[in-house]
Scaffold this active site. Structure first.
Site, PDB file in Angstrom:
ATOM      1  N   HIS A 155      22.509 -48.377 102.242  1.00  0.00           N
ATOM      2  CA  HIS A 155      22.325 -48.217 103.695  1.00  0.00           C
ATOM      3  C   HIS A 155      20.849 -47.995 104.046  1.00  0.00           C
ATOM      4  O   HIS A 155      20.540 -47.384 105.063  1.00  0.00           O
ATOM      5  CB  HIS A 155      23.155 -47.057 104.254  1.00  0.00           C
ATOM      6  CG  HIS A 155      24.574 -47.034 103.788  1.00  0.00           C
ATOM      7  ND1 HIS A 155      25.586 -47.691 104.443  1.00  0.00           N
ATOM      8  CD2 HIS A 155      25.152 -46.475 102.684  1.00  0.00           C
ATOM      9  CE1 HIS A 155      26.723 -47.512 103.790  1.00  0.00           C
ATOM     10  NE2 HIS A 155      26.483 -46.788 102.710  1.00  0.00           N
ATOM     11  N   SER A 276      -4.713 -60.596 111.143  1.00  0.00           N
ATOM     12  CA  SER A 276      -4.290 -60.767 112.533  1.00  0.00           C
ATOM     13  C   SER A 276      -5.474 -61.299 113.335  1.00  0.00           C
ATOM     14  O   SER A 276      -6.627 -61.041 112.996  1.00  0.00           O
ATOM     15  CB  SER A 276      -3.846 -59.412 113.080  1.00  0.00           C
ATOM     16  OG  SER A 276      -4.014 -59.359 114.481  1.00  0.00           O
ATOM     17  N   LYS A 282      -5.073 -55.262 110.202  1.00  0.00           N
ATOM     18  CA  LYS A 282      -3.816 -55.799 109.682  1.00  0.00           C
ATOM     19  C   LYS A 282      -3.953 -56.599 108.390  1.00  0.00           C
ATOM     20  O   LYS A 282      -4.911 -57.331 108.188  1.00  0.00           O
ATOM     21  CB  LYS A 282      -3.149 -56.705 110.738  1.00  0.00           C
ATOM     22  CG  LYS A 282      -2.601 -55.975 111.937  1.00  0.00           C
ATOM     23  CD  LYS A 282      -1.456 -55.019 111.637  1.00  0.00           C
ATOM     24  CE  LYS A 282      -0.157 -55.730 111.376  1.00  0.00           C
ATOM     25  NZ  LYS A 282       0.440 -56.336 112.542  1.00  0.00           N
ATOM     26  N   GLU A 289       7.698 -63.332 104.714  1.00  0.00           N
ATOM     27  CA  GLU A 289       8.338 -63.544 106.020  1.00  0.00           C
ATOM     28  C   GLU A 289       8.731 -65.005 106.193  1.00  0.00           C
ATOM     29  O   GLU A 289       9.802 -65.333 106.709  1.00  0.00           O
ATOM     30  CB  GLU A 289       7.403 -63.114 107.148  1.00  0.00           C
ATOM     31  CG  GLU A 289       7.273 -61.603 107.273  1.00  0.00           C
ATOM     32  CD  GLU A 289       6.234 -61.203 108.298  1.00  0.00           C
ATOM     33  OE1 GLU A 289       6.574 -60.414 109.177  1.00  0.00           O
ATOM     34  OE2 GLU A 289       5.092 -61.668 108.224  1.00  0.00           O
TER      35      GLU A 289
END
Ligand code: ARG
Length: 462
Positions: A155, A276, A282, A289
């Site tokens: 979980h 970024s 970043k 992804e």
């Protein structure tokens, strides 16, 4: 002029041509198409169905055409519809009437079934190789993380302590199944359909086994209607690739989480991360992804093909021309993802202190604490409840099971003694899990050895 123009009184509408044509995408099958035609022509010559000299002439010209296509000297025409008719048209253009004999005892239906199988047999081998390579990198990572303690989750809540090696071996097992699935798929696909003709085979005395041998197939398809109707092998491959991508997407998701400051379990190499355009701080995990995102694309291909084939009557229907783009896209996508994912994983640095720090929070040794009481004679359910109360006490007082005093332990149950501290020590918790499949060093080493043997059998070294 169309090969089939004899029956027609008009030429096709340009709109028909444009919808009907598949050359824009099936041109990638040119080598398989020509290789298949060479084997077919050789067989026609050997069987005396066409003159041996004519077969030789056809074969020589097909070889030239292949070389010219490779050299970029040939432009395919939409009016010739697909790769099969384009190659045949060029052949006839170059050697005239002799070229017109190639299509004896053959249909585009068995021709296309052959081409896709040839193509996919080659691609499966490549994808299998890429998967084996990833598996060997996972194994390398596992070997470097045998002593690295990390939390495992259910979980997404900290659950029990394990080692990074144990965690990696979970992925190794997933990838090993992917490899065997690809091998099974290849084995089932290894049937030569040429000779099925349009659907009911042919009256010519063909030798299908000769063609099969020449093209490297171990068997021939057993029923001509099935031979041209079957696309199971493509669907099976897309299912296998979907599963493979599902595994990569789960792995990707974890890497994305692990890269976040909230976890910081790993650091991606700069070569496999991006920045970024606005936020100077970043460092984004774009590779995992994208792999996660592209998984949807591969599932899409599987669903497309299943839907194209759903309820199609036997045998060939033009719907089946829609099989190619999903298959090509899925193959391309998987081949694009595997190498970059492997390189990213290979260069990824693990941060053992952070993993350990996370493991030290969240009471992940609570099960062990309960097991301690069980070893001292308590029934598990009672022990479980007691430790639940202890955890509750810890949360209220800002403590951990390690920092509770002996008095606090004793207050809960006098079964507790000073040896509890050793028992709930994270390293000991991991090493105590000696069951097969567990994270103790001997258990993990056994798992590593098993996958290593799997790789060695396939000539792959970790
Ligand atoms: N381009 C077709 C395909 O990809 C080849 C088979 C055509 N057969 C036919 N009967 N029209 O499916």
């Amino acid at each position: 002029m169309k090969a089939w123009s004899g029956r027609f009184e008009k030429t096709t509408d340009a709109l028909t041509d444009s919808l009907n044509a598949s050359i824009s995408f099936d041109c990638r099958l040119y080598e398989e198409d020509i290789t298949g035609s060479i084997a077919h022509a050789g067989m026609l010559g050997a069987q005396g169905i066409i003159e041996a000299e004519e077969a030789d002439k056809i074969i020589a010209c097909l070889k030239d055409i292949l070389a010219d296509i490779k050299a970029g000297k040939i432009e395919f025409k939409q009016e010739n519809e697909d790769i099969h008719m384009n190659v045949e048209a060029i052949l006839i253009e170059r050697i005239g009437d002799t070229g017109k004999r190639l299509h004896t005892a053959r249909s585009r239906n068995d021709q296309v079934a052959l081409d896709i199988r040839l193509y996919l047999k080659k691609e499966i081998k490549e994808i299998r190789g890429l998967t084996l390579n990833l598996l060997s990198i996972i194994l390398k990572k596992a070997e470097s993380g045998k002593d690295v303690i990390m939390p495992s989750y259910t979980h997404l809540q900290r659950a029990q302590p394990t080692s990074f090696a144990h965690y990696m071996m979970a992925y190794a097992n997933m990838l090993r199944r992917d490899v065997t699935r690809l091998e099974d798929c290849l084995e089932r696909m290894d049937e030569m359909p040429l000779g099925s003709g349009a659907l009911t085979s042919t009256t010519y005395p063909i030798d299908r086994w000769r063609v099969a041998r020449e093209l490297g197939f171990s068997r021939i398809t057993e029923n001509s209607i099935d031979g041209v109707s079957d696309r199971d092998f493509s669907i099976e491959l897309l299912s296998d690739l979907s599963l493979l991508m599902m595994h990569l997407s789960r792995f990707s998701e974890e890497i994305i989480l692990w890269c976040s400051w909230e976890f910081k379990f790993v650091e991606l190499d700069d070569a496999f991360a991006t920045g970024s355009s606005i936020m100077p701080q970043k460092k984004n995990p774009d590779i995992p992804e994208l792999v996660r995102g592209k998984t949807g694309r591969v599932y899409g291909s599987l669903i497309s093909l299943l839907t194209v084939m759903k309820a199609l009557p036997l045998a060939y229907n033009k719907d089946m021309q829609e099989d190619k783009e999903p298959v090509f896209d899925a193959v391309d996508t998987v081949k694009a993802c595997l190498p970059v994912f492997s390189a990213m994983l290979d260069t990824m640095t693990i941060l053992p202190e952070n993993m350990r720090a996370a493991a030290a929070k969240g009471f992940i040794n609570a099960t062990d604490c309960a097991d301690y009481l069980v070893k001292k004679g308590l029934p598990f359910r009672d022990a479980y409840k007691l430790v639940g109360m202890l955890v509750n006490h810890c949360i209220k007082t800002g403590k951990t099971l390690e920092t509770l005093s002996m008095d606090e332990y004793k207050e809960m149950s006098d079964v507790f003694d000073t040896d509890v501290y050793d028992y709930i020590n994270l390293d000991n918790c991991v090493q105590a899990r000696i069951a097969e499949g567990g994270p103790s060093k001997p258990s993990v080493e056994k798992q590593i050895a098993s996958v290593k043997e799997f790789l060695n059998k396939r000539g792959e070294t970790a």
